[in-house]
Design a protein around this motif. Structure first.
Motif, PDB file in Angstrom:
ATOM      1  N   ASP A  72       0.805  -1.215   0.000  1.00  0.00           N
ATOM      2  CA  ASP A  72       0.000   0.000   0.000  1.00  0.00           C
ATOM      3  C   ASP A  72       0.843   1.271   0.000  1.00  0.00           C
ATOM      4  OD1 ASP A  72       0.942  -0.398   2.550  1.00  0.00           O
ATOM      5  OD2 ASP A  72      -1.009  -0.457   3.515  1.00  0.00           O
ATOM      6  N   MET A  73       2.141   1.183   0.280  1.00  0.00           N
ATOM      7  CA  MET A  73       3.008   2.362   0.222  1.00  0.00           C
ATOM      8  C   MET A  73       3.593   2.581  -1.166  1.00  0.00           C
ATOM      9  SD  MET A  73       4.946   2.425   3.926  1.00  0.00           S
ATOM     10  CE  MET A  73       5.396   0.704   3.939  1.00  0.00           C
ATOM     11  N   HIS A 316      23.581   2.973   7.031  1.00  0.00           N
ATOM     12  CA  HIS A 316      23.211   3.590   5.757  1.00  0.00           C
ATOM     13  C   HIS A 316      22.566   2.574   4.816  1.00  0.00           C
ATOM     14  CE1 HIS A 316      23.768   6.206   2.164  1.00  0.00           C
ATOM     15  NE2 HIS A 316      23.980   5.038   1.550  1.00  0.00           N
ATOM     16  N   GLU A 317      23.192   1.421   4.657  1.00  0.00           N
ATOM     17  CA  GLU A 317      22.666   0.424   3.721  1.00  0.00           C
ATOM     18  C   GLU A 317      21.331  -0.142   4.190  1.00  0.00           C
ATOM     19  OE1 GLU A 317      23.902   0.453   0.999  1.00  0.00           O
ATOM     20  OE2 GLU A 317      25.991   1.028   1.224  1.00  0.00           O
ATOM     21  N   PHE A 318      21.143  -0.249   5.491  1.00  0.00           N
ATOM     22  CA  PHE A 318      19.857  -0.718   6.015  1.00  0.00           C
ATOM     23  C   PHE A 318      18.766   0.304   5.693  1.00  0.00           C
ATOM     24  CE2 PHE A 318      17.075  -2.225   9.640  1.00  0.00           C
ATOM     25  CZ  PHE A 318      16.864  -3.487   9.103  1.00  0.00           C
ATOM     26  N   GLY A 319      19.154   1.571   5.588  1.00  0.00           N
ATOM     27  CA  GLY A 319      18.205   2.598   5.163  1.00  0.00           C
ATOM     28  C   GLY A 319      17.665   2.316   3.773  1.00  0.00           C
ATOM     29  N   HIS A 320      18.524   1.802   2.892  1.00  0.00           N
ATOM     30  CA  HIS A 320      18.092   1.416   1.549  1.00  0.00           C
ATOM     31  C   HIS A 320      17.227   0.155   1.591  1.00  0.00           C
ATOM     32  CE1 HIS A 320      20.531   4.314  -0.504  1.00  0.00           C
ATOM     33  NE2 HIS A 320      21.690   3.768  -0.158  1.00  0.00           N
ATOM     34  N   GLY A 321      17.801  -0.917   2.117  1.00  0.00           N
ATOM     35  CA  GLY A 321      17.164  -2.225   2.028  1.00  0.00           C
ATOM     36  C   GLY A 321      15.896  -2.353   2.831  1.00  0.00           C
ATOM     37  N   PHE A 322      15.863  -1.739   3.997  1.00  0.00           N
ATOM     38  CA  PHE A 322      14.708  -1.869   4.886  1.00  0.00           C
ATOM     39  C   PHE A 322      13.678  -0.771   4.677  1.00  0.00           C
ATOM     40  CE2 PHE A 322      12.961  -0.633   9.161  1.00  0.00           C
ATOM     41  CZ  PHE A 322      11.988  -1.620   9.205  1.00  0.00           C
ATOM     42  N   ALA A 323      14.121   0.475   4.644  1.00  0.00           N
ATOM     43  CA  ALA A 323      13.188   1.605   4.627  1.00  0.00           C
ATOM     44  C   ALA A 323      12.958   2.204   3.249  1.00  0.00           C
ATOM     45  CB  ALA A 323      13.681   2.696   5.584  1.00  0.00           C
ATOM     46  N   GLY A 324      13.652   1.720   2.229  1.00  0.00           N
ATOM     47  CA  GLY A 324      13.438   2.236   0.885  1.00  0.00           C
ATOM     48  C   GLY A 324      13.937   3.647   0.688  1.00  0.00           C
ATOM     49  N   LEU A 325      14.925   4.075   1.472  1.00  0.00           N
ATOM     50  CA  LEU A 325      15.453   5.438   1.372  1.00  0.00           C
ATOM     51  C   LEU A 325      16.428   5.550   0.195  1.00  0.00           C
ATOM     52  CD1 LEU A 325      16.152   6.156   5.149  1.00  0.00           C
ATOM     53  CD2 LEU A 325      14.146   6.822   3.814  1.00  0.00           C
ATOM     54  N   SER A 421      10.143   8.199   7.946  1.00  0.00           N
ATOM     55  CA  SER A 421       9.953   7.108   6.995  1.00  0.00           C
ATOM     56  C   SER A 421      10.344   5.769   7.600  1.00  0.00           C
ATOM     57  CB  SER A 421      10.773   7.373   5.727  1.00  0.00           C
ATOM     58  OG  SER A 421      10.384   8.591   5.114  1.00  0.00           O
ATOM     59  N   ILE A 422      11.441   5.744   8.344  1.00  0.00           N
ATOM     60  CA  ILE A 422      11.880   4.506   9.000  1.00  0.00           C
ATOM     61  C   ILE A 422      10.848   4.059  10.028  1.00  0.00           C
ATOM     62  CG2 ILE A 422      13.610   3.524  10.568  1.00  0.00           C
ATOM     63  CD1 ILE A 422      15.661   5.394   9.162  1.00  0.00           C
ATOM     64  N   ALA A 423      10.359   5.003  10.824  1.00  0.00           N
ATOM     65  CA  ALA A 423       9.356   4.685  11.843  1.00  0.00           C
ATOM     66  C   ALA A 423       8.099   4.108  11.201  1.00  0.00           C
ATOM     67  CB  ALA A 423       9.020   5.930  12.651  1.00  0.00           C
ATOM     68  N   ARG A 424       7.713   4.658  10.068  1.00  0.00           N
ATOM     69  CA  ARG A 424       6.519   4.182   9.385  1.00  0.00           C
ATOM     70  C   ARG A 424       6.680   2.739   8.936  1.00  0.00           C
ATOM     71  NH1 ARG A 424       4.219   6.202   3.497  1.00  0.00           N
ATOM     72  NH2 ARG A 424       2.196   5.151   3.596  1.00  0.00           N
ATOM     73  N   ILE A 425       7.854   2.400   8.411  1.00  0.00           N
ATOM     74  CA  ILE A 425       8.103   1.031   7.978  1.00  0.00           C
ATOM     75  C   ILE A 425       8.074   0.072   9.154  1.00  0.00           C
ATOM     76  CG2 ILE A 425       9.849  -0.502   7.019  1.00  0.00           C
ATOM     77  CD1 ILE A 425       8.567   0.989   4.843  1.00  0.00           C
ATOM     78  N   ILE A 426       8.701   0.463  10.256  1.00  0.00           N
ATOM     79  CA  ILE A 426       8.715  -0.391  11.450  1.00  0.00           C
ATOM     80  C   ILE A 426       7.295  -0.656  11.916  1.00  0.00           C
ATOM     81  CG2 ILE A 426       9.425  -0.563  13.870  1.00  0.00           C
ATOM     82  CD1 ILE A 426      11.865   1.162  13.131  1.00  0.00           C
TER      83      ILE A 426
END
Length: 430
Positions: A72-73, A316-325, A421-426
């Motif tokens: 949905d995101m 930094h890389e977790f920002g890409h893979g997890f949160a789509g940043l 954005s990270i909080a929203r994904i969590i």
């Protein structure tokens, strides 16, 4: 007034409970509590993409959310849908951004064709379904690439006994996996004798992550578990220095001929080993002192472990893979051309904008006193604004702050937009 507030809270709580029960019921009606791993290849060149269907494997119980089953995101450059054949209802969908998508933007892709292995995991449906693979085009529209039929009764679904590698919980209790972010940490370039080092490195990385906002407030929403499949040799491939090692996942620097870009060649083995435990995200720790890493939304994260900046790269890389940043830097060497983003289309990543649909991004977070675009001057150094430069492009793409962990390793942390954005994904995993 107090009674009205109490009544409103009661109604909201009741609505939430009813909604949660409805989602749970919906999952039980449509799915078995098992996981299917679908292996496939994305192939093509700069102008063409096609999908080659691979094998289907049955893994353990479904560890993903039973409540948020749809994308949905609208994140990711590729979308995969599971469609009920009886009524054409989309019952599960997910987005991801693979290495293949980045390769399509390189000069090499204009001259030749390549294929990259990928995996799509979904809860096992009770009835026959269609698997639809879609690609987000440069104009922002989706294109249907392929459609495959999947039957849960198909005897070609492979049901193998998983190899029992050594496992250790790094953080959390390993429970309540359907409501938590479950991260499996894999070891590449660690020999049998380096197990203790792998566990120590894994704990160091996770500790660094939880010292960073907003992860520090969401510790209880995570499980980190390490799976150790030893390599024959210590280290990894560094082709630019003529160094080659026999490792489990074939981790290698110089991806797209960029020295710091670290990826894994054997993605099938990565997913096979990851599937021995419940997981939502994969993080491969690579046993080397060389600086670098890589992160791909809903696909894989990698970092080297023994460089002085390894913890920063891990985050930094977790920002890409997890949160789509998205990357917010614009002055570092990349393999992509200058038109990586279409300036007439709003990027799907939450932390960059072309101002085409800025209302959907962080516009409401920007003070009315802050000019849009915002000058990159000392006056606005700590201001949340709209600064030109981001997504590898100096012009036409804008980012929220002059510095952020998605821009440099020297930043003290994530900007407000990235944190949100990270909080929203969590919270989406709850």
């Amino acid at each position: 007034m107090i009674r009205k507030i109490y009544y409103l809270i009661s109604v909201l709580l009741f609505t939430t409970l009813v909604s949660t029960d409805a989602y749970a019921s919906s999952f039980d009606e449509r799915f078995m509590n098992e996981t299917i791993r679908f292996e496939f290849q994305l192939c093509g060149n700069a102008d063409t993409t096609f999908v080659i269907e691979g094998d289907y494997y049955e893994e353990g119980f479904w560890s993903g959310s039973q409540f948020h089953l749809l994308n949905d995101m609208d994140y990711g450059n590729y979308h995969l849908e599971l469609v009920n054949r009886s009524n054409n209802e989309v019952i599960y969908s997910s987005g991801f951004s693979p290495l293949f998508q980045e390769w399509k933007s390189t000069a090499e892709a204009n001259q030749t064709m390549r294929g990259y292995d990928h995996v799509f995991r979904f809860p096992k449906p009770k009835g026959e379904c269609l698997i639809r693979v879609k690609e987000r085009q440069f104009n922002g529209e989706e294109k249907l690439l392929s459609e495959f039929t999947f039957s849960p009764k198909d005897y070609f679904i492979i049901k193998e006994q998983p190899i029992k590698y050594r496992k250790e919980i790094i953080y959390g209790d390993g429970k309540n996996v359907s409501h938590k972010v479950d991260v499996v940490m894999l070891a590449d370039g660690y020999t049998e004798q380096e197990y203790d080092k792998f566990i120590k490195d894994a704990r160091r990385m996770v500790t660094a992550l939880f010292e960073m906002k907003p992860y520090d407030k969401y510790k209880n929403d995570f499980n980190f578990i390490a799976v150790f499949h030893p390599s024959l040799e210590s280290g990894c491939d560094i082709p630019g220095e003529y160094q080659y090692k026999n490792t489990t996942y074939g981790s290698s620097f110089y991806t797209f001929d960029i020295s710091r870009y670290l990826t894994a060649r054997d993605m099938r083995q990565v997913y096979k080993d990851a599937g021995t435990v419940p997981y939502d995200q994969i993080y491969v720790l690579v046993n080397t002192k060389k600086y670098g890493g890589g992160g791909f939304y809903n696909s894989i994260n990698l970092t080297s472990v023994d460089h002085p900046l390894s913890e920063e790269v891990f985050i930094h890389e977790f920002g890409h893979g997890f949160a789509g940043l998205a990357d917010e830097y614009y002055n570092s060497s990349t393999a992509f051309d200058e038109s990586y983003y279409n300036l007439k289309v709003e990027p799907w990543e939450p932390n960059i904008t072309t101002l085409v649909q800025f209302d959907k991004k962080w516009k409401m977070m920007v003070s009315e006193k802050t000019p849009i675009p915002t000058p990159r001057t000392k006056k606005y150094k700590k201001t949340l604004g709209v600064f030109e430069g981001g997504g590898y492009m100096k012009k036409g793409v804008y980012s929220p702050k002059q510095d952020c962990r998605m821009k440099t390793n020297t930043s003290k942390g994530f900007c407000d937009v990235c944190q949100k954005s990270i909080a929203r994904i969590i919270e989406h995993h709850r």
